[in-house]
Design a protein around this motif. Structure first.
Motif, PDB file in Angstrom:
ATOM      1  N   UNK A  28       5.154  45.841  30.664  1.00 27.51           N
ATOM      2  CA  UNK A  28       5.987  46.781  29.939  1.00 27.51           C
ATOM      3  C   UNK A  28       7.395  46.868  30.514  1.00 27.51           C
ATOM      4  N   UNK A  29       7.655  46.200  31.578  1.00 27.01           N
ATOM      5  CA  UNK A  29       8.938  46.356  32.260  1.00 27.01           C
ATOM      6  C   UNK A  29       9.904  45.259  31.849  1.00 27.01           C
ATOM      7  N   UNK A  30      11.175  45.630  31.721  1.00 23.79           N
ATOM      8  CA  UNK A  30      12.198  44.641  31.409  1.00 23.79           C
ATOM      9  C   UNK A  30      12.519  43.836  32.660  1.00 23.79           C
ATOM     10  N   UNK A  31      13.179  42.697  32.461  1.00 27.16           N
ATOM     11  CA  UNK A  31      13.553  41.856  33.600  1.00 27.16           C
ATOM     12  C   UNK A  31      14.490  42.617  34.528  1.00 27.16           C
ATOM     13  N   UNK A 234      -9.148  57.938  14.755  1.00 26.81           N
ATOM     14  CA  UNK A 234      -8.291  57.853  15.933  1.00 26.81           C
ATOM     15  C   UNK A 234      -6.854  58.155  15.507  1.00 26.81           C
ATOM     16  N   UNK A 235      -6.290  59.168  16.109  1.00 21.43           N
ATOM     17  CA  UNK A 235      -4.967  59.623  15.708  1.00 21.43           C
ATOM     18  C   UNK A 235      -3.871  58.659  16.147  1.00 21.43           C
ATOM     19  N   UNK A 236      -4.164  57.832  17.125  1.00 20.78           N
ATOM     20  CA  UNK A 236      -3.182  56.877  17.613  1.00 20.78           C
ATOM     21  C   UNK A 236      -3.866  55.652  18.160  1.00 20.78           C
ATOM     22  N   UNK A 237      -3.064  54.668  18.518  1.00 16.33           N
ATOM     23  CA  UNK A 237      -3.619  53.433  19.068  1.00 16.33           C
ATOM     24  C   UNK A 237      -2.601  52.819  20.029  1.00 16.33           C
ATOM     25  N   UNK A 238      -3.122  52.228  21.086  1.00 14.59           N
ATOM     26  CA  UNK A 238      -2.301  51.449  22.012  1.00 14.59           C
ATOM     27  C   UNK A 238      -2.708  49.995  21.830  1.00 14.59           C
ATOM     28  N   UNK A 239      -1.765  49.157  21.408  1.00 12.48           N
ATOM     29  CA  UNK A 239      -2.092  47.763  21.104  1.00 12.48           C
ATOM     30  C   UNK A 239      -1.610  46.783  22.155  1.00 12.48           C
ATOM     31  N   UNK A 240      -1.230  47.290  23.319  1.00 13.26           N
ATOM     32  CA  UNK A 240      -0.757  46.413  24.388  1.00 13.26           C
ATOM     33  C   UNK A 240       0.748  46.270  24.433  1.00 13.26           C
ATOM     34  N   UNK A 241       1.387  46.531  23.296  1.00 16.88           N
ATOM     35  CA  UNK A 241       2.851  46.428  23.233  1.00 16.88           C
ATOM     36  C   UNK A 241       3.494  47.751  22.833  1.00 16.88           C
ATOM     37  N   UNK A 264      -4.346  54.822  28.078  1.00 17.72           N
ATOM     38  CA  UNK A 264      -4.684  53.422  27.794  1.00 17.72           C
ATOM     39  C   UNK A 264      -3.610  52.491  28.350  1.00 17.72           C
ATOM     40  N   UNK A 265      -2.347  52.910  28.234  1.00 13.29           N
ATOM     41  CA  UNK A 265      -1.268  52.088  28.784  1.00 13.29           C
ATOM     42  C   UNK A 265      -1.391  51.952  30.295  1.00 13.29           C
ATOM     43  N   UNK A 266      -1.997  52.948  30.937  1.00 10.77           N
ATOM     44  CA  UNK A 266      -2.255  52.867  32.373  1.00 10.77           C
ATOM     45  C   UNK A 266      -3.419  51.936  32.693  1.00 10.77           C
ATOM     46  N   UNK A 267      -4.116  51.494  31.666  1.00 14.44           N
ATOM     47  CA  UNK A 267      -5.245  50.590  31.872  1.00 14.44           C
ATOM     48  C   UNK A 267      -6.592  51.279  31.835  1.00 14.44           C
ATOM     49  N   UNK A 268      -6.643  52.538  31.383  1.00 14.70           N
ATOM     50  CA  UNK A 268      -7.892  53.290  31.383  1.00 14.70           C
ATOM     51  C   UNK A 268      -8.629  53.117  30.064  1.00 14.70           C
TER      52      UNK A 268
END
Length: 303
Positions: A28-31, A234-241, A264-268
Motif C-alpha cells: 500500500x505504500x508509494x515508492x 457485507x457493507x464493505x469489502x477490502x479487495x487488496x487495493x 482486513x487491510x492489516x491482514x486480519x
C-alpha cells in the motif's frame, strides 16, 4: 565493492518495486513513502471516491477515519494505521442500488414504527375507555336497583296512607312529592343509560377501526419483509487495493465499517465473536464507544 553496492541496489530495487505477496502493508505504500519511511510498517490510507448522494462531507469522513484508527490504536496500544493524503490504499464510498434500497427500507421501518407507536397509544386509550365504560355501567346498574327498591317502598307507604288519609293529607302529599322526585331520578337514569349506550357504540366503532389499523400494519410489515428479506450483507469489502463501502445506517455504523475493513487491510481475517469488530456482520457490536474484543486482540497478536 562495486559488486556489493550493485547487489544492495538490486535488493533495494526489488524491495521497492516488487513487494512480497504476503506483505500487504508494504504493497500500500508509494515508492516515495518507502524511501522516506523505510522501516515504517504502518498501513497508510486515504479517502478516494465518495459519492455525494451519501450526504457526508470530506471533513466528516476524515474524522471518521481517524476515529477508526483510534479504535485499533487503543486496543493495540501502538500505532498501526496512518491517514495519509498521498497513500495508495483508498477508501471509496460507492452509492448503488444497495444503499438506495436500504434507504427505502429504513424509511419504511420508521413509518411502521410510527404507526406501531400510534396503535399502541390508541390501544392504551381504548383500554382506559373500556375500564371507564364498565365502571359507569356498574354505577348505573346500582342506581337502577336502588331506584327500584325506593319505588317499591314508597308504593307500600302510599297504599298504607291511602287507607288513613285523603288526597290532601300531609303524608299523602309527602309521598306524592317523593314519588315525583323518584320519577325525575328515573328519567335522568334513562337519559344516562341512553348516553352510555351511545358511548358504547362509539367505543365499538373505535375498536373496529383500531383492529383494521392493526391488520393494515401487519400487512405492511409482511410486505416489507417480503421486499427486503433477511440476508447476510457485507457493507464493505477490502479487495487488496481498495476499501469499498456500499451501505451504512449511521455515522457510528460507518465508523465501525471503516475500522472493520481496515482490519482486513492489516491482514486480519474474520473471527467468531458476534460482538467483535472482525465478526463478518456488524450487528451486535456496541456502536458507540466501541473497544476491541478479546477475539480482535487475539487476531492482532497472531498477526
Amino acid at each position: 565493492m562495486r559488486a556489493l553496492f550493485f547487489a544492495l541496489g538490486a535488493l533495494l530495487f526489488i524491495w521497492l518495486f516488487f513487494p512480497s505477496q504476503h506483505d500487504n502493508k508494504r504493497d500500500h505504500r508509494t515508492v516515495t513513502d518507502k524511501i522516506l519511511h523505510p522501516f515504517d510498517s504502518n498501513v497508510r490510507f486515504r479517502l478516494g471516491e465518495v459519492d455525494p448522494r451519501f450526504g457526508i462531507s470530506q471533513a466528516e469522513l476524515i474524522q471518521l477515519c481517524k476515529d477508526a484508527i483510534g479504535i485499533w490504536q487503543q486496543g493495540s496500544e501502538k500505532p498501526l494505521l496512518v491517514y495519509d493524503p498521498n497513500a495508495k490504499l483508498t477508501i471509496n464510498l460507492i452509492y448503488d442500488q444497495r444503499q438506495a434500497d436500504h434507504k427505502v427500507y429504513k424509511t419504511s421501518q420508521q413509518l411502521l414504527q410510527t404507526a406501531q407507536n400510534v396503535n399502541q397509544q390508541v390501544s392504551e386509550n381504548l383500554d382506559n375507555r373500556y375500564t371507564y365504560l364498565e365502571q359507569r355501567h356498574q354505577q348505573l346498574q346500582a342506581q337502577r336497583d336502588q331506584l327500584s327498591k325506593d319505588a317499591e317502598q314508597l308504593n307500600q307507604q302510599r297504599v298504607s296512607w291511602m287507607r288513613i288519609e285523603n288526597e290532601n293529607g300531609p303524608n299523602r302529599q309527602r309521598i306524592e312529592q317523593q314519588y315525583q322526585q323518584l320519577k325525575a331520578q328515573a328519567q335522568q337514569l334513562d337519559h344516562d343509560i341512553a348516553k352510555l349506550k351511545d358511548e358504547n357504540n362509539q367505543y365499538n366503532q373505535q375498536v373496529k377501526q383500531h383492529n383494521q389499523n392493526i391488520d393494515s400494519y401487519n400487512i405492511n410489515v409482511n410486505h416489507l419483509n417480503q421486499r427486503f428479506p433477511a440476508r447476510e450483507f457485507h457493507k464493505g469489502i477490502y479487495n487488496g487495493k481498495h476499501i469499498e463501502i456500499y451501505q451504512f445506517d449511521t455515522m457510528d455504523d460507518l465508523r465501525l465499517t471503516i475500522a472493520h475493513e481496515l482490519g482486513h487491510a492489516l491482514g486480519l481475517e474474520h473471527n467468531q465473536d458476534p460482538q467483535a469488530l472482525m465478526y463478518p456482520l456488524l450487528k451486535d457490536q456496541q456502536m458507540q464507544n466501541f473497544r476491541l474484543s478479546a477475539a480482535d486482540l487475539a487476531l492482532l497478536q497472531a498477526r
